[in-house]
Scaffold this active site. Structure first.
Site, PDB file in Angstrom:
ATOM      1  CB  CYS A 249       2.569  30.552 -17.273  1.00 41.74           C
ATOM      2  SG  CYS A 249       2.109  31.751 -18.483  1.00 41.74           S
TER       3      CYS A 249
ATOM      4  N   PRO B 214       0.825  -1.219   0.000  1.00 41.87           N
ATOM      5  CG  PRO B 214       0.087  -0.964   2.202  1.00 41.87           C
ATOM      6  CD  PRO B 214       0.858  -1.891   1.299  1.00 41.87           C
ATOM      7  N   GLY B 215       0.452   2.232  -0.800  1.00 40.46           N
ATOM      8  CA  GLY B 215       1.141   3.522  -0.815  1.00 40.46           C
ATOM      9  C   GLY B 215       0.168   4.607  -0.400  1.00 40.46           C
ATOM     10  NE  ARG B 216      -4.400   6.282  -4.597  1.00 42.66           N
ATOM     11  CZ  ARG B 216      -4.050   7.054  -5.631  1.00 42.66           C
ATOM     12  NH1 ARG B 216      -4.124   8.357  -5.523  1.00 42.66           N
ATOM     13  NH2 ARG B 216      -3.640   6.531  -6.768  1.00 42.66           N
TER      14      ARG B 216
ATOM     15  CE1 TYR C 191       2.081   7.084  -6.157  1.00 42.22           C
ATOM     16  CE2 TYR C 191      -0.100   7.034  -5.172  1.00 42.22           C
ATOM     17  CZ  TYR C 191       1.052   6.379  -5.568  1.00 42.22           C
ATOM     18  OH  TYR C 191       1.166   5.029  -5.387  1.00 42.22           O
TER      19      TYR C 191
ATOM     20  NE  ARG D 103      -3.078  11.707  -7.376  1.00 46.43           N
ATOM     21  CZ  ARG D 103      -4.358  11.506  -7.236  1.00 46.43           C
ATOM     22  NH1 ARG D 103      -5.111  12.411  -6.650  1.00 46.43           N
ATOM     23  NH2 ARG D 103      -4.912  10.399  -7.673  1.00 46.43           N
TER      24      ARG D 103
HETATM   25  C1  LIG Z   1       3.561  -2.261  -8.283  1.00 42.41           C
HETATM   26  C2  LIG Z   1       2.871  -1.279  -7.418  1.00 42.41           C
HETATM   27  N1  LIG Z   1       2.760  -1.530  -6.112  1.00 42.41           N
HETATM   28  C3  LIG Z   1       2.158  -0.658  -5.284  1.00 42.41           C
HETATM   29  C4  LIG Z   1       1.616   0.515  -5.742  1.00 42.41           C
HETATM   30  C5  LIG Z   1       0.977   1.428  -4.762  1.00 42.41           C
HETATM   31  O1  LIG Z   1      -0.322   1.690  -5.081  1.00 42.41           O
HETATM   32  P1  LIG Z   1      -1.228   2.538  -4.103  1.00 42.41           P
HETATM   33  O2  LIG Z   1      -0.524   3.790  -3.818  1.00 42.41           O
HETATM   34  O3  LIG Z   1      -2.467   2.735  -4.871  1.00 42.41           O
HETATM   35  O4  LIG Z   1      -1.454   1.705  -2.884  1.00 42.41           O
HETATM   36  C6  LIG Z   1       1.680   0.811  -7.111  1.00 42.41           C
HETATM   37  C7  LIG Z   1       1.054   2.008  -7.664  1.00 42.41           C
HETATM   38  O5  LIG Z   1      -0.050   1.930  -8.160  1.00 42.41           O
HETATM   39  C8  LIG Z   1       2.341  -0.116  -7.961  1.00 42.41           C
HETATM   40  O6  LIG Z   1       2.455   0.139  -9.250  1.00 42.41           O
HETATM   41  N1  LIG Z   2       0.517   8.680  -9.575  1.00 41.97           N
HETATM   42  C1  LIG Z   2      -0.772   8.033  -9.460  1.00 41.97           C
HETATM   43  C2  LIG Z   2      -0.677   6.672  -8.880  1.00 41.97           C
HETATM   44  C3  LIG Z   2       0.296   5.844  -9.605  1.00 41.97           C
HETATM   45  C4  LIG Z   2       0.372   4.546  -9.039  1.00 41.97           C
HETATM   46  C5  LIG Z   2       1.653   3.877  -9.396  1.00 41.97           C
HETATM   47  N2  LIG Z   2       1.481   2.631 -10.110  1.00 41.97           N
HETATM   48  C6  LIG Z   2      -1.718   8.915  -8.681  1.00 41.97           C
HETATM   49  O1  LIG Z   2      -1.348   9.992  -8.333  1.00 41.97           O
HETATM   50  O2  LIG Z   2      -2.841   8.556  -8.437  1.00 41.97           O
END
Ligand SMILES: Cc1ncc(COP(=O)(O)O)c(C=O)c1O
Ligand SMILES: N[C@@H](CCCC[NH3+])C(=O)O
Length: 444
Positions: free
Chosen positions: A361, A291-293, A390, A330
């Site tokens: 701009c 998980p990232g987001r 992000y 975004r």
């Molecule tokens: C391979 C992979 N793992 C994890 C993530 C993290 O995704 P999220 O930030 O939606 O949890 C991403 C981004 O989409 C990804 O490409």
């Molecule tokens: N950059 C994207 C998510 C990318 C996820 C990476 N695979 C965002 O802002 O929603």
């Protein structure tokens, strides 16, 4: 008004985050300013860890650092017991500089360079998530040269269409990422990895997309990956010790977004694993997620100062802030929607509908369309919520605008984790060749 994490409105009508009054943060650090609610980040990390512990499965939760990769965040992820997913030498370097344990780092990416692979092997990272045949061969060759063996997961595309923006959907066959299960490529890759003399094939990886609200996509991915694992086992005897199901768990940006609780996503995955993987090998595989987001997104707020206010009678009122698509690309990239509050007068009654413009701009540099706010004046503070993921990670210097500072706010204290860029930073890498140097006008 929706307040995430520790955010509150105090008696003066000021937004507070992590016990810090944002008007004081503006005075101390200036704007634009990214403010991270540290307690909320920790809470999210713990929700993942606890949900997996409750499942009884062996697991790793790897924070997808692409969402927000700075050294303090790597430290925080380490403290909370998470692993780390990196996708470039820059992210790897950040993690290593922060002292993140290399064994808990997983290296992703669809075009890793030889230099990146060498750097990661030399650092003795835990695992490479291999995306394609070129990489598999390159990795094996570099490992051979160095006389080492490397752990590998193969990234497969399970053929699942996640319901999200097409730019952040990745599990379908027509994707730049991974080996396709449906057309047989993934099975060939497994065989090739198993035969490679300097690769230890740990298992497979699947990531179906990002900002996903339903569990069905994940359940389907688990089922497809399990079917694949079963057929590989039957045909070749190879079994997977690790199955990584990626990230993509959604968060609440605006009213109407309906993410599930972390525990619900985890339960759908772990239940699916127990159901579909049973009997393939003597034990269930170790489950990893990324998980990232959902770790950092809701914990971030961007604080801006209002500058110009332009009304086009009968059409629209534009409120311009001192940042924009440089700190949050975004909306321009994905038409993403955000909510915001007037952070210095949050208790005032809403009176008007305005649209929030950035200072670039570029006509497309709009952060929020049609936002209800109290009557906005120059020098008011606007706080846009849910900007942890992000945003800083995709910030840029378009128009040579400096990247903002980032602070972690926690229990009444705010600490800088990234300093605001200076004008000198902006020109720091510029070089004027001798033939373009300004000639001295002084006559001797
Ligand atoms: C391979 C992979 N793992 C994890 C993530 C993290 O995704 P999220 O930030 O939606 O949890 C991403 C981004 O989409 C990804 O490409
Ligand atoms: N950059 C994207 C998510 C990318 C996820 C990476 N695979 C965002 O802002 O929603």
């Amino acid at each position: 008004m929706y307040l995430h994490g520790t955010s509150t409105i105090n008696n003066e009508g000021h937004l507070t985050i992590g016990g810090c009054d944002v008007t004081a943060l503006k005075a101390q650090f200036g704007t634009p300013l990214y403010i991270v609610d540290e307690a909320l980040v920790r809470e999210r990390c713990r929700q993942y860890m606890e949900a997996f512990r409750a499942s009884g499965l062996t697991f790793q939760v790897a924070y997808a650092s692409k969402a927000f990769c700075v050294m303090a965040m790597c430290r925080l992820a380490e403290e909370e017991g998470l692993s780390l997913d990196v996708v470039s030498d820059g992210e790897l370097f950040t993690a290593l500089q922060a002292g993140f344990p290399a064994q808990r780092i997983h290296f992703h990416g669809n075009n890793k360079t030889p230099e990146e692979i060498e750097m990661a092997i030399d650092a003795q990272i835990g695992c490479f998530v291999v995306d394609n045949f070129n990489e598999l061969q390159l990795l094996n060759a570099i490992a051979k040269e160095r006389g080492v063996r490397v752990n590998v997961l193969l990234r497969v595309t399970p053929g699942v269409e996640a319901h999200t923006h097409e730019y952040i959907s990745t599990g379908q066959t027509d994707s730049k990422f991974g080996f396709d299960i449906g057309n047989g490529t993934a099975a060939v890759a497994v065989q090739e990895a198993a035969n490679a003399d300097h690769i230890d094939l740990l298992g497979i990886h699947s990531h179906i997309g990002s900002q996903i609200f339903e569990v069905q996509g994940f359940q389907m991915a688990v089922e497809r990956v399990a079917q694949f694992a079963r057929s590989i086992k039957e045909q070749t005897g190879i079994s997977f010790k690790v199955v990584n199901l990626g990230g993509g768990f959604g968060i609440r940006y605006v009213d109407g977004d309906t993410p599930l609780a972390v525990s619900d996503y985890v339960k759908a995955i772990t239940d699916g694993v127990k159901q579909h993987f049973s009997g393939i090998g003597p034990t269930l595989p170790e489950i990893w997620v990324e998980p990232g987001r959902s770790i950092i997104g809701e914990a971030g707020t961007t604080l801006y100062t209002v500058g110009s206010v332009k009304e086009i009678p009968g059409v629209r009122k534009y409120v311009a802030v001192d940042g924009g698509m440089t700190d949050n690309p975004r909306p321009a990239l994905y038409e993403s929607r955000y909510e915001a509050v007037l952070a210095n007068r949050a208790n005032d009654a809403t009176e008007e509908v305005v649209s929030i413009a950035g200072k670039c701009c570029e006509s497309g540099d709009m952060l929020i369309w049609d936002l209800f706010l109290p009557k906005v004046k120059q020098d008011d503070l606007l706080a846009v919520s849910c900007t942890g993921a992000y945003n800083y990670a995709m910030a840029n210097n378009y128009n040579r605008i400096r990247r903002p500072a980032v602070v972690f706010a926690h229990e009444g204290q705010a600490d800088v984790v990234v300093e605001r860029e200076t004008h000198q930073d902006i020109v720091g890498k510029d070089v004027i060749p001798a033939r373009l140097q300004k000639k001295s006008t002084v006559q001797v």
